[in-house]
Design a protein around this motif. Structure first.
Motif, mmCIF file in Angstrom:
data_model
loop_
_atom_site.group_PDB
_atom_site.id
_atom_site.type_symbol
_atom_site.label_atom_id
_atom_site.label_comp_id
_atom_site.label_asym_id
_atom_site.label_seq_id
_atom_site.Cartn_x
_atom_site.Cartn_y
_atom_site.Cartn_z
ATOM 1 N N THR A 150 41.667 -7.918 13.806
ATOM 2 C CA THR A 150 40.737 -6.802 13.983
ATOM 3 C C THR A 150 39.287 -7.299 13.955
ATOM 4 O O THR A 150 38.448 -6.876 14.758
ATOM 5 N N LEU A 152 45.496 1.561 11.075
ATOM 6 C CA LEU A 152 46.269 1.997 12.240
ATOM 7 C C LEU A 152 47.144 0.859 12.758
ATOM 8 O O LEU A 152 48.288 1.069 13.150
ATOM 9 N N PHE A 153 46.596 -0.358 12.744
ATOM 10 C CA PHE A 153 47.361 -1.529 13.183
ATOM 11 C C PHE A 153 48.636 -1.663 12.356
ATOM 12 O O PHE A 153 49.742 -1.710 12.900
ATOM 13 N N LEU A 207 40.815 1.322 11.641
ATOM 14 C CA LEU A 207 41.453 0.540 12.712
ATOM 15 C C LEU A 207 42.508 -0.420 12.149
ATOM 16 O O LEU A 207 43.606 -0.533 12.691
#
Lengths: 285, 263
Positions: free
Chosen positions: A122, A155-156, A152
């Motif tokens: 990320t 979410l990954f 983020l």
């Protein structure tokens, strides 16, 4: 494929014997030692300074900030995963197309990626030396070491949970009912809402419970992207880490007790969902 | 439309970061890459990570099989409760598991007060890493093996008993070969999880370079030193190993499926 965490209950046949008693005894003892003790220790240490000490620790502004950020992340991550999980499972199971197998493998990738690697990955997109780093800086958009980065990264790591639980069930149910609905004149959305969704309701709940638990507990990936700004980008697990390294052990355990309570709620909810599903299945059978 | 939406989401959230990581790593010269990934400190971290993971899954293969067997085969008061608590390691945040296990094995802890006088040091030593890994990966073995035991045909075992086999012979000769593929698959999944584990371990390990420093932590340390190149290089190695383990798992599961279809 990673196994579904849903347990299907079958009829149990019994053989009364000494072996049976010994094995059950051993299993219960081991469960107490391996799983029971760590859970109990959290609460013993959390309330080491009494209920007042516990309350003081978790009602501190920084603690409340961490709880708030964790819940905020949860509120965004869970609905996004519900939509993604359902639509990707729908795409994989209800249509025939080339490369489906590849997509199934790709969906599961985050399960085999270390959370630290997920965090670094990320960072390589949104960090200052990352792909979009320059552009984001030019436009003064802060993603890394800020809340968007935390979301983020979460979410990954949570992306496979709903899809994994829903896919096997959609696969099993085939497309007959959907085709019938279409023949009777239902549109795509109506078919989905009235036919597909009710059929996978329990699997969806189940996936969302697991997704919520992971979202609240994620440490490695979030640790890389958070920047650990006190009172701003510390989620509850990061806050535990912070207190622990400040030698505030009782504070760390007080924060840990909040997450442990939520984990116990998760486990109970999972058992309830499984119980309901089994009951529904037995009625249908 | 759902396909386009979901594939784009997967691409943006999961695949793009992985591609960016690989891109960054490929920007390094071979010399830089090897210097980061084969430094003595990195090599020591691979060794301690792999060794601890092997110890953890050896424990889980036995204990996980016991749990799966008892849950699938026997009915007793509290079975559903035991079944539910099997998920605790997945539900409990890894940082919480880390601080709790460290407290348990500290010299004045519930386990540590008995183990430390015997010279068994778990917290802030290598065994602690294995303990944390075993805790977080236990459900993988239980949940992979349990459904296979539930689906076993009992008449084969009955036939063996009628032919005079003892309970132990029935288990070793009849049951074990049938559940072996599932057990191996579960152990492989658990192993993969152990290799990537971070949160639970860093609290208990002591984190001394060359001794109790896991690879995931070394990546983290390189980031804190702003050695982004080195961090991505080591992360690429970890990623590659994870993919290899995943390929092995998928091959095993395909084998298991063929095995079951034949049976």
């Amino acid at each position: 494929m990673i196994p579904s965490m849903a347990v299907q209950h079958h009829h149990h046949r019994q053989r009364a014997s000494v072996v049976r008693r010994v094995l059950i005894g051993l299993a219960v003892l081991l469960a107490l030692v391996v799983l029971g003790v760590p859970t109990a220790i959290v609460f013993v240490h959390a309330f080491g300074k009494g209920v007042e000490g516990w309350w003081k620790a978790i009602s501190a502004p920084e603690a409340l900030g961490a709880i708030g950020l964790s819940l905020f992340t949860l509120v965004i991550v869970v609905p996004v995963n519900a939509v993604y999980g359902l639509s990707v499972a729908w795409a994989v199971t209800k249509f025939r197309w080339q490369g489906k197998k590849w997509l199934v493998s790709l969906i599961e990738v985050p399960f085999s990626v270390s959370p630290i690697v997920a965090g670094v990955a990320t960072l390589m997109v949104y960090g200052s030396s990352g792909l979009f780093g320059g552009w984001l800086m030019d436009h003064d958009i802060k993603v890394m070491f800020a809340v968007p980065g935390i979301i983020l990264a979460t979410l990954f790591v949570t992306s496979p949970f709903v899809a994994r639980e829903v896919m096997p069930l959609m696969q099993l149910q085939g497309t007959d009912e959907e085709e019938a609905a279409q023949v009777l004149g239902a549109g795509g959305l109506t078919t989905f809402l009235k036919v597909t969704l009710p059929n996978v309701k329990w699997a969806l709940f189940y996936g969302l419970i697991l997704c919520a638990a992971r979202s609240l507990g994620e440490f490695g990936a979030v640790s890389v992207v958070s920047g650990h700004i006190r009172g701003e980008t510390n989620t509850l697990p990061l806050y535990i880490d912070l207190l622990y390294h400040d030698y505030d052990s009782s504070g760390a355990f007080a924060a840990a007790s909040v997450l442990t309570l939520l984990a116990l709620v998760t486990v109970v909810l999972k058992a309830v969902v499984e119980g309901r599903r089994d009951a529904v299945e037995e009625e249908g059978a | 439309m759902t396909m386009g939406l979901s594939v784009s989401y997967l691409g943006l959230i999961v695949l793009l970061p992985i591609a960016a990581l690989l891109l960054k790593a490929s920007g390094l010269s071979l010399h830089e890459f090897l210097a980061a990934t084969t430094s003595p400190r990195a090599l020591a971290s691979y060794e301690v990570t792999a060794l601890s993971a092997a110890e953890a899954v050896a424990f889980n293969a036995v204990v996980g099989l016991l749990f799966a067997w008892v849950l699938a085969r026997y009915d007793f008061p509290g079975r559903r409760l035991l079944d539910s608590v099997m998920d605790l390691p997945f539900a409990l945040p890894t940082a919480v598991a880390g601080v709790a296990l460290t407290a348990a094995f500290a010299p004045n802890g519930w386990f540590g007060q008995y183990l430390v006088p015997l010279g068994i040091k778990v917290a802030h030593a290598q065994p602690g890493i294995a303990v944390a890994m075993a805790f977080t990966s236990l459900p993988f073995v239980v949940r992979t093996v349990q459904p296979v035991i539930e689906d076993l045909e009992l008449d084969v075992e009955e036939a063996a008993r009628i032919l005079g086999a003892t309970e132990l012979q029935v288990f070793v000769r009849v049951v074990l070969p049938t559940i072996a593929p599932a057990l191996i698959a579960g152990v492989t999944l658990a192993f993969a999880r152990c290799l990537g584990e971070f949160g639970a371990i860093i609290f208990i390990a002591g984190n001394r370079p060359f001794e109790t420093e896991i690879t995931a932590l070394l990546i983290y340390i390189r980031l804190e030193e702003y050695e982004y190149g080195a961090a991505t290089a080591i992360a690429t190695v970890v990623l590659a190993v994870a993919f290899l383990v995943m390929l092995a798992t998928n091959a095993l599961q395909a084998w298991q499926q063929r095995y079951l279809d034949k049976g």
